[in-house]
Design an enzyme around this catalytic site. Sequence first.
Site, PDB file in Angstrom:
ATOM      1  N   ARG A  27       0.843  -1.188   0.000  1.00 48.23           N
ATOM      2  CA  ARG A  27       0.000   0.000   0.000  1.00 48.23           C
ATOM      3  C   ARG A  27       0.882   1.244   0.000  1.00 48.23           C
ATOM      4  O   ARG A  27       1.904   1.294   0.674  1.00 48.23           O
ATOM      5  CB  ARG A  27      -0.905   0.039   1.237  1.00 48.23           C
ATOM      6  N   HIS A  60      -1.063   0.896  -9.895  1.00 50.95           N
ATOM      7  CA  HIS A  60      -1.799  -0.025  -9.007  1.00 50.95           C
ATOM      8  C   HIS A  60      -2.439  -1.165  -9.813  1.00 50.95           C
ATOM      9  O   HIS A  60      -3.648  -1.375  -9.763  1.00 50.95           O
ATOM     10  CB  HIS A  60      -2.860   0.725  -8.178  1.00 50.95           C
TER      11      HIS A  60
HETATM   12  P1  NDP Z   1      -1.819 -11.303   4.228  1.00 52.92           P
HETATM   13  O1  NDP Z   1      -2.754 -10.828   5.269  1.00 52.92           O
HETATM   14  O2  NDP Z   1      -1.879 -12.732   3.813  1.00 52.92           O
HETATM   15  O3  NDP Z   1      -0.314 -11.009   4.683  1.00 52.92           O
HETATM   16  C1  NDP Z   1       0.077  -9.837   5.318  1.00 52.92           C
HETATM   17  C2  NDP Z   1       1.478 -10.033   5.857  1.00 52.92           C
HETATM   18  O4  NDP Z   1       1.928  -8.799   6.431  1.00 52.92           O
HETATM   19  C3  NDP Z   1       1.546 -11.095   6.966  1.00 52.92           C
HETATM   20  O5  NDP Z   1       2.719 -11.853   6.843  1.00 52.92           O
HETATM   21  C4  NDP Z   1       1.608 -10.234   8.241  1.00 52.92           C
HETATM   22  O6  NDP Z   1       2.275 -10.849   9.331  1.00 52.92           O
HETATM   23  C5  NDP Z   1       2.419  -9.065   7.732  1.00 52.92           C
HETATM   24  N1  NDP Z   1       2.224  -7.900   8.608  1.00 52.92           N
HETATM   25  C6  NDP Z   1       1.096  -7.178   8.811  1.00 52.92           C
HETATM   26  N2  NDP Z   1       1.317  -6.195   9.698  1.00 52.92           N
HETATM   27  C7  NDP Z   1       2.619  -6.307  10.050  1.00 52.92           C
HETATM   28  C8  NDP Z   1       3.436  -5.582  10.937  1.00 52.92           C
HETATM   29  N3  NDP Z   1       2.973  -4.545  11.650  1.00 52.92           N
HETATM   30  N4  NDP Z   1       4.722  -5.972  11.085  1.00 52.92           N
HETATM   31  C9  NDP Z   1       5.200  -7.034  10.388  1.00 52.92           C
HETATM   32  N5  NDP Z   1       4.473  -7.764   9.519  1.00 52.92           N
HETATM   33  C10 NDP Z   1       3.189  -7.394   9.358  1.00 52.92           C
HETATM   34  O7  NDP Z   1      -2.007 -10.349   2.981  1.00 52.92           O
HETATM   35  P2  NDP Z   1      -1.691 -10.640   1.451  1.00 52.92           P
HETATM   36  O8  NDP Z   1      -0.354 -11.240   1.341  1.00 52.92           O
HETATM   37  O9  NDP Z   1      -2.837 -11.353   0.823  1.00 52.92           O
HETATM   38  O10 NDP Z   1      -1.715  -9.146   0.856  1.00 52.92           O
HETATM   39  C11 NDP Z   1      -0.801  -8.174   1.339  1.00 52.92           C
HETATM   40  C12 NDP Z   1      -1.200  -6.790   0.842  1.00 52.92           C
HETATM   41  O11 NDP Z   1      -0.908  -6.656  -0.534  1.00 52.92           O
HETATM   42  C13 NDP Z   1      -2.689  -6.453   0.911  1.00 52.92           C
HETATM   43  O12 NDP Z   1      -3.062  -6.089   2.229  1.00 52.92           O
HETATM   44  C14 NDP Z   1      -2.784  -5.298  -0.050  1.00 52.92           C
HETATM   45  O13 NDP Z   1      -2.533  -4.085   0.634  1.00 52.92           O
HETATM   46  C15 NDP Z   1      -1.657  -5.562  -1.036  1.00 52.92           C
HETATM   47  N6  NDP Z   1      -2.155  -5.901  -2.386  1.00 52.92           N
HETATM   48  C16 NDP Z   1      -1.808  -5.091  -3.421  1.00 52.92           C
HETATM   49  C17 NDP Z   1      -2.205  -5.384  -4.712  1.00 52.92           C
HETATM   50  C18 NDP Z   1      -1.746  -4.564  -5.860  1.00 52.92           C
HETATM   51  O14 NDP Z   1      -2.222  -4.771  -6.989  1.00 52.92           O
HETATM   52  N7  NDP Z   1      -0.824  -3.651  -5.674  1.00 52.92           N
HETATM   53  C19 NDP Z   1      -3.043  -6.556  -4.993  1.00 52.92           C
HETATM   54  C20 NDP Z   1      -3.326  -7.356  -3.833  1.00 52.92           C
HETATM   55  C21 NDP Z   1      -2.902  -7.016  -2.575  1.00 52.92           C
HETATM   56  P3  NDP Z   1       1.695 -12.191  10.021  1.00 52.92           P
HETATM   57  O15 NDP Z   1       1.893 -13.274   8.985  1.00 52.92           O
HETATM   58  O16 NDP Z   1       2.519 -12.379  11.210  1.00 52.92           O
HETATM   59  O17 NDP Z   1       0.237 -11.914  10.291  1.00 52.92           O
HETATM   60  C1  OXD Z   2      -5.960  -5.487  -3.421  1.00 53.97           C
HETATM   61  C2  OXD Z   2      -5.507  -4.502  -4.403  1.00 53.97           C
HETATM   62  O1  OXD Z   2      -5.875  -5.218  -2.215  1.00 53.97           O
HETATM   63  O2  OXD Z   2      -5.782  -4.687  -5.616  1.00 53.97           O
HETATM   64  O3  OXD Z   2      -6.418  -6.568  -3.831  1.00 53.97           O
HETATM   65  O4  OXD Z   2      -4.847  -3.528  -4.045  1.00 53.97           O
END
Ligand code: NDP
Ligand code: OXD
Length: 317
Positions: free
Chosen positions: A232, A280
């Site tokens: 993000r 994005h």
């Molecule tokens: P998940 O919820 O599966 O994974 C999130 C990861 O971030 C987990 O490993 C979590 O740790 C870690 N995390 C969260 N907060 C913290 C913190 N404060 N400190 C350390 N680690 C942290 O999400 P996804 O992998 O499915 O997606 C990740 C992000 O990708 C989405 O939230 C979205 O914002 C972004 N995204 C962007 C897209 C794009 O087109 N640009 C498309 C899809 C998603 P833990 O495992 O310990 O919980």
């Molecule tokens: C998502 C994105 O969160 O597209 O899936 O950013």
Amino acid sequence: MKSGLLIDVKFDGYGKYQSFQKQMPDRRIINWSDEKNRPSDLSNINYAIGWHPDKGLFASMPDLKVMFSIGAGVDHMLQDPTLPDLPLVRFVDASLTSRMSEWICLQCLLHLRQQPSYDRLQAQRIWRELPQPDASDLRVGIMGMGVLGQDAASKLIALGFQVNGWSRTRKDLAAVNCFEGSELDAFLAQTDILVGLLPFTQETSGIFNSELFTRLSQSSALGGPIFINAGRGKSQLESDVVLALQSGALRGVSLDVFEEEPLSRESLLWNMDNVIITPHVASVSDIDALALHIGNQIERFESGLKLQCLVDKRAGY
Ligand code: NDP
Ligand code: OXD
């Protein structure tokens, strides 16, 4: 006709709404963006889909039972302080995951193979060979080792990169050197290419800043650290990214997400060397896959099974 499913998302094209009706033929599908045909009575609608839902809309639905995000991220949805205290399901899907891994691998390879520099040389019709380190000389550090981070890690390993991962809770993954929240320093010191795949929460707001960039390894085979972010935009301070590129604290950057989207035409990032910008689109949700996922979750819910891909609203992801 089964209870309603309200879609508060502006998809481009009517066909995308049809995907939901095809997937759930006996359910009433309400397209909230079709303002002329909005129902005045929101009762008997058990499900709602949003991305950036109208503030208060979901709270005004008396029979709402489950909320869905059209994406993997839910930060937009959680911005509504009136969001009801109901289960929130996010989008997790093989096509979404592999598209993201493609984008991450592509960016790592573009920087590894110095493509931005070759693009500049090509524009000047200059034939010049640049140094070519091996993928195995480089340590990619992924911040966010969830669904997307873990898949990207396995594909980067297949390409020959060394991979480190950092997440709130430690992971135990073959071939990935895993770090937990309190080990950020050690993780950064061993990172040549930093990949952001974090959700946007209070803890991750502005985490990619000047101070963090200076903690990255200074011994990269590419001559300096690379920063790649598809999590993000509000997790990065763009003014710090610009300063880091100007000072050499960062050698290159690939960004798919921005503090404000669309990225302002005035942003210095557009014209900087070694900066790759995409709008994005690292992984766009496939609507047929989304409709199938939501249809499956509704079926589970109605047959008394546990919902999957539930968001922990207190953690914010
Ligand atoms: P998940 O919820 O599966 O994974 C999130 C990861 O971030 C987990 O490993 C979590 O740790 C870690 N995390 C969260 N907060 C913290 C913190 N404060 N400190 C350390 N680690 C942290 O999400 P996804 O992998 O499915 O997606 C990740 C992000 O990708 C989405 O939230 C979205 O914002 C972004 N995204 C962007 C897209 C794009 O087109 N640009 C498309 C899809 C998603 P833990 O495992 O310990 O919980
Ligand atoms: C998502 C994105 O969160 O597209 O899936 O950013």
